[in-house]
Design an enzyme around this catalytic site. Structure first.
Site, PDB file in Angstrom:
ATOM      1  N   HIS A 172       0.831  -1.205   0.000  1.00 14.36           N
ATOM      2  CA  HIS A 172       0.000   0.000   0.000  1.00 14.36           C
ATOM      3  C   HIS A 172       0.869   1.260   0.000  1.00 14.36           C
ATOM      4  CE1 HIS A 172      -3.703   2.289   0.915  1.00 14.36           C
ATOM      5  NE2 HIS A 172      -2.863   3.093   1.564  1.00 14.36           N
ATOM      6  N   GLU A 173       1.809   1.323   0.923  1.00 13.22           N
ATOM      7  CA  GLU A 173       2.663   2.504   1.018  1.00 13.22           C
ATOM      8  C   GLU A 173       3.592   2.622  -0.186  1.00 13.22           C
ATOM      9  OE1 GLU A 173       1.975   4.723   3.100  1.00 13.22           O
ATOM     10  OE2 GLU A 173       0.575   3.508   4.258  1.00 13.22           O
ATOM     11  N   HIS A 186       1.818   4.486  -2.903  1.00 12.26           N
ATOM     12  CA  HIS A 186       1.897   5.931  -2.711  1.00 12.26           C
ATOM     13  C   HIS A 186       3.282   6.450  -3.093  1.00 12.26           C
ATOM     14  CE1 HIS A 186      -2.017   6.348  -0.949  1.00 12.26           C
ATOM     15  NE2 HIS A 186      -1.732   5.631   0.131  1.00 12.26           N
TER      16      HIS A 186
END
Length: 353
Positions: A17-18, A21
């Protein structure tokens, strides 16, 4: 061992997820100060290119990608706040997109191990069915939809019948490639396949096996992914309508416990790993959908504020200061943390019982 695997699985999903980003920020020219996996005290770090610090933190319960201008206005031309609308949307949505991609890849890998895929079909219907409904289901009819919702997997039938809550249903089957509809099927007393009686809709079910060609593997990977997304929405609907309560939610403790049970109940280590991977794919897709909900403090909340601020700027010629968004995010973050603590406490109490 399975508890350790569950913790590692959480770490992988958070990292993915990170990382989404991070990659989107880099592609859009946004300065990233720190990319961290875990929360709490720092246990390891390394200075990377372009001034980004990569770190691991003590508690594997989260992570973050700290970007310049993420929560406040900045004069830095490489800050997130100074990027265009679509670049901001891309950065905010990239984490959820990466989680969804991870889920799809896990399912695809598992599907390449499959020899075939089950297709839900009718094995006939009760003798009373035709008299009540004016037509009969034939052996081999493929179940297509219930109340307008597609049937992708054999398990979908049980889910959709549960959601129908014994109310009349509209059933569509495929017969020789053509759709055949049975509308307003009501629960009644029907003969079962063994000569007894039961309360139900009067049709019998079985499944045929579809050969696992490359095209079929890809098709069922997509079916499974979309099915996971739909299951999340059904769950949210149940929460909103009161069919399910907050006590039915599971947090990290409950999920780890479930993964441990899945592993322990599997016939072999290979089966356990495959079952845990499938469960992990479901969690990954779940995270993707939940993070895009328009709730402050989530990625979807950031996108919602971005849309509101952009509309305000276009219509009223006035931009909404980021400090207001930051304040609202803090309030909702506290509420979400409180909900997480309640769910975690509830999970622990379930284990004690």
């Amino acid at each position: 061992m399975y508890i350790i695997i569950a913790i590692l699985l959480f770490g992988v999903l958070i990292a993915a997820h990170e990382w989404g980003h991070f990659i989107a920020a880099r592609l859009c020219g946004v300065t990233v100060h720190e990319f961290a996996i875990g929360m709490g005290p720092q246990v390891w770090h390394k200075e990377g290119k372009k001034g980004t610090k990569f770190s691991l933190r003590a508690f594997p319960i989260g992570g973050f990608c700290a970007m310049e201008g993420e929560d406040e206005d900045s004069d830095d031309p490489h800050s997130l706040s100074n990027q265009g609308f679509w670049k901001k949307v891309l950065v905010f949505a990239a984490g959820a997109a990466m989680n969804f991609l991870v889920g799809v890849l896990i399912i695809l890998i598992l599907n390449f191990q499959a020899a075939g895929f089950l297709v839900p079909v009718a094995s006939g219907c009760a003798p009373e069915f035709e008299a009540v409904n004016g037509a009969a289901l034939l052996e081999g009819d493929q179940f297509y939809s219930i109340n307008g919702s597609r049937i992708y997997l054999t398990s979908d039938i049980d889910l959709l019948l549960m959601l129908a809550n014994r109310q009349p249903i509209d059933l569509v089957v495929l017969r020789d490639g053509e759709k055949v509809a049975f509308n307003n099927l009501a629960v009644g007393t029907y003969s079962d396949s063994e000569g007894g009686t039961y309360q139900g809709y009067g049709f019998y079910r079985t499944a045929t096996v579809k050969e696992a060609t490359l095209g079929v593997r890809l098709q069922y990977t997509w079916y499974n992914s979309i099915d996971f997304v739909r299951t999340v929405w059904f769950s949210l609907q149940m929460l909103v309508t009161g069919s399910a309560g907050v006590g039915d939610l599971s947090g990290p403790v409950g999920i780890v416990s479930t993964i441990n049970e899945v592993g322990a109940q599997s016939a072999s280590i290979g089966d356990a790993l495959a079952n845990i991977a499938y469960f992990g794919a479901m969690i990954a897709v779940n995270l993707a959908v939940m993070n895009l909900l328009p709730i402050p403090a989530l990625d979807g909340g950031h996108i919602m504020f971005l849309v509101v601020s952009t509309v305000s700027e276009k219509v009223f010629r006035k931009k909404i200061p980021m400090k207001y968004e930051a304040a609202i995010n803090m309030v909702f973050l506290a509420l979400l943390m409180g909900l997480m603590l309640f769910v975690t406490f509830n999970d622990v109490m379930k284990l004690i019982r």
